[in-house]
Design a protein around this motif. Sequence first.
Motif, mmCIF file in Angstrom:
data_model
loop_
_atom_site.group_PDB
_atom_site.id
_atom_site.type_symbol
_atom_site.label_atom_id
_atom_site.label_comp_id
_atom_site.label_asym_id
_atom_site.label_seq_id
_atom_site.Cartn_x
_atom_site.Cartn_y
_atom_site.Cartn_z
ATOM 1 N N ALA A 186 0.842 -1.205 0.000
ATOM 2 C CA ALA A 186 0.000 0.000 0.000
ATOM 3 C C ALA A 186 0.871 1.247 0.000
ATOM 4 C CB ALA A 186 -0.915 -0.001 1.225
ATOM 5 N N LYS A 187 1.939 1.203 0.760
ATOM 6 C CA LYS A 187 2.831 2.360 0.893
ATOM 7 C C LYS A 187 3.515 2.668 -0.438
ATOM 8 C CE LYS A 187 6.670 4.484 2.822
ATOM 9 N NZ LYS A 187 7.807 4.968 2.101
ATOM 10 N N VAL A 188 4.076 1.641 -1.059
ATOM 11 C CA VAL A 188 4.788 1.851 -2.324
ATOM 12 C C VAL A 188 3.806 2.344 -3.401
ATOM 13 C CG1 VAL A 188 6.110 0.689 -4.143
ATOM 14 C CG2 VAL A 188 6.640 0.245 -1.748
ATOM 15 N N ASP A 195 1.122 4.108 -2.828
ATOM 16 C CA ASP A 195 0.867 5.528 -2.519
ATOM 17 C C ASP A 195 1.924 6.423 -3.160
ATOM 18 O OD1 ASP A 195 -1.259 4.925 -0.861
ATOM 19 O OD2 ASP A 195 -0.220 5.401 1.020
ATOM 20 N N GLU A 196 3.188 5.986 -3.090
ATOM 21 C CA GLU A 196 4.267 6.829 -3.632
ATOM 22 C C GLU A 196 4.097 6.999 -5.145
ATOM 23 O OE1 GLU A 196 5.527 8.225 -1.330
ATOM 24 O OE2 GLU A 196 6.287 6.931 0.258
ATOM 25 N N GLY A 197 3.662 5.934 -5.814
ATOM 26 C CA GLY A 197 3.374 6.053 -7.251
ATOM 27 C C GLY A 197 2.278 7.081 -7.492
ATOM 28 N N GLY A 198 1.268 7.061 -6.638
ATOM 29 C CA GLY A 198 0.178 8.041 -6.729
ATOM 30 C C GLY A 198 0.684 9.461 -6.515
ATOM 31 N N HIS A 199 1.601 9.619 -5.554
ATOM 32 C CA HIS A 199 2.155 10.959 -5.302
ATOM 33 C C HIS A 199 2.863 11.477 -6.548
ATOM 34 C CE1 HIS A 199 2.457 9.964 -0.707
ATOM 35 N NE2 HIS A 199 1.224 9.953 -1.161
ATOM 36 N N GLY A 200 3.632 10.579 -7.182
ATOM 37 C CA GLY A 200 4.317 10.980 -8.404
ATOM 38 C C GLY A 200 3.310 11.463 -9.445
ATOM 39 N N VAL A 233 12.725 8.778 6.614
ATOM 40 C CA VAL A 233 12.660 9.424 5.294
ATOM 41 C C VAL A 233 11.265 10.016 5.066
ATOM 42 C CG1 VAL A 233 12.892 9.056 2.806
ATOM 43 C CG2 VAL A 233 14.481 7.946 4.386
ATOM 44 N N ASP A 234 10.219 9.231 5.339
ATOM 45 C CA ASP A 234 8.874 9.794 5.212
ATOM 46 C C ASP A 234 8.638 10.845 6.297
ATOM 47 O OD1 ASP A 234 8.607 6.810 4.067
ATOM 48 O OD2 ASP A 234 7.185 8.117 3.041
ATOM 49 N N GLY A 235 9.259 10.649 7.466
ATOM 50 C CA GLY A 235 9.152 11.660 8.534
ATOM 51 C C GLY A 235 9.741 12.992 8.086
ATOM 52 N N GLU A 281 -1.226 10.798 3.446
ATOM 53 C CA GLU A 281 -0.654 9.473 3.216
ATOM 54 C C GLU A 281 0.739 9.352 3.822
ATOM 55 O OE1 GLU A 281 -3.383 8.574 -0.711
ATOM 56 O OE2 GLU A 281 -1.270 9.009 -1.037
ATOM 57 N N GLU A 282 1.509 10.441 3.772
ATOM 58 C CA GLU A 282 2.860 10.397 4.363
ATOM 59 C C GLU A 282 2.790 10.119 5.857
ATOM 60 O OE1 GLU A 282 5.239 9.966 2.619
ATOM 61 O OE2 GLU A 282 5.045 11.115 0.781
ATOM 62 N N SER A 283 1.738 10.609 6.478
ATOM 63 C CA SER A 283 1.601 10.410 7.909
ATOM 64 C C SER A 283 1.424 8.916 8.219
ATOM 65 C CB SER A 283 0.427 11.275 8.382
ATOM 66 O OG SER A 283 -0.057 10.814 9.578
ATOM 67 N N PHE A 284 0.651 8.222 7.384
ATOM 68 C CA PHE A 284 0.533 6.758 7.505
ATOM 69 C C PHE A 284 1.897 6.090 7.266
ATOM 70 C CE2 PHE A 284 0.068 3.222 4.294
ATOM 71 C CZ PHE A 284 -0.036 2.181 5.200
ATOM 72 N N HIS A 285 2.647 6.582 6.297
ATOM 73 C CA HIS A 285 3.954 5.993 5.992
ATOM 74 C C HIS A 285 4.904 6.112 7.181
ATOM 75 C CE1 HIS A 285 3.219 6.951 1.442
ATOM 76 N NE2 HIS A 285 2.344 6.109 1.953
ATOM 77 N N GLN A 286 4.887 7.286 7.791
ATOM 78 C CA GLN A 286 5.790 7.520 8.924
ATOM 79 C C GLN A 286 5.430 6.586 10.076
ATOM 80 O OE1 GLN A 286 5.341 8.918 12.101
ATOM 81 N NE2 GLN A 286 7.506 9.234 12.603
#
Length: 334
Positions: A91-93, A95-100, A149-151, A178-183
Amino acid sequence: MYKTDLQGSANDRPARPAVVQTEPADLVEAFEARVADDQFIEPKDWMPEAYRRTLVRQISQHAHSEIVGMLPEGNWITRAPSLRRKAILLAKVQDEGGHGLYLYAAAETLGTSREEMIEALHAGKAKYSTIFNYPTVTWADIGAIGWLVDGAAIMNQVPLQRTSYGPYARAMVRVCKEESFHQRQGYELTMAMAQGTAEQKRMAQDALNRWWWPSLMMFGPPDDNSPNTAQSMRWRIKRDTNDELRQKFVDVTVPQAEAIGLTVPDPDLKWNADKGGYDFGAIDWEEFYAVVRGEGPVAQERMAARISAWEDGAWVREAATVHAQKRIARSEAA
Ligand SMILES: [Fe+2]
Ligand SMILES: [Fe+2]
């Protein structure tokens, strides 16, 4: 024309006064007044060329960082130690694609195409965050990346929700959630390992040792060596300086390490009651600039992976284009 600007390094960039002077003074003045009044600038609004260029560079670098950032963690999806960890990491990875995607779309509103941006990345002309040129050597790195890194990304991105360019600011609102979930997932993973066997705790500490300094470098060069900060602050693209954000990150993260029994790898780290924050040791900027120049441990590997993903995906893009054309043709015929 924007593509050429991406070739500039973080240190030789824009605000060329000659360009600004040739722009109509009344338009420049109205633009500056709107920015000073905290109004958003939208794609159809007039803006100085240097502002546009700065944004294209910053947003596209940010977009590249999101998608290159999928690689070090994507490496571990098949080796996650449990189904729960695998589902979280997937899910995290994703999300990063979505951010891009949001960020490329925001940059496109400034008149540069996604193809141009991707081409600049693959040609080595565009930058992305240097942190992703470090390898992920153990599972504990997945925890350290989320936590640190996400922090650090959150520290950088929260103020960007109020950046002056509307599409960029709005993209950041969702990205920050989403970054908050990643952290949190990264910290929780690190906590689990720190409370595990002696070997697991050693791995968590080792990951913190390797990711701590590169995370501090994510905030960019120190303020006295960051020539563009003043202009970016004036245009409200940036809201805080690199050193201010770095200090905030250290102040938030050190107690988190202590709470789970890990040690931040900095012998000079000390609470400073007068400033209400931590003093910390000197950052090795030579290492930072070496990684910026593409000398990071796995820089070549990262680009090779991006380029082959792009080439292997060509048939998908072609098929999607043909499919879209057929749909348009059918709806026109109906
Ligand atoms: Fe992200
Ligand atoms: Fe993230």
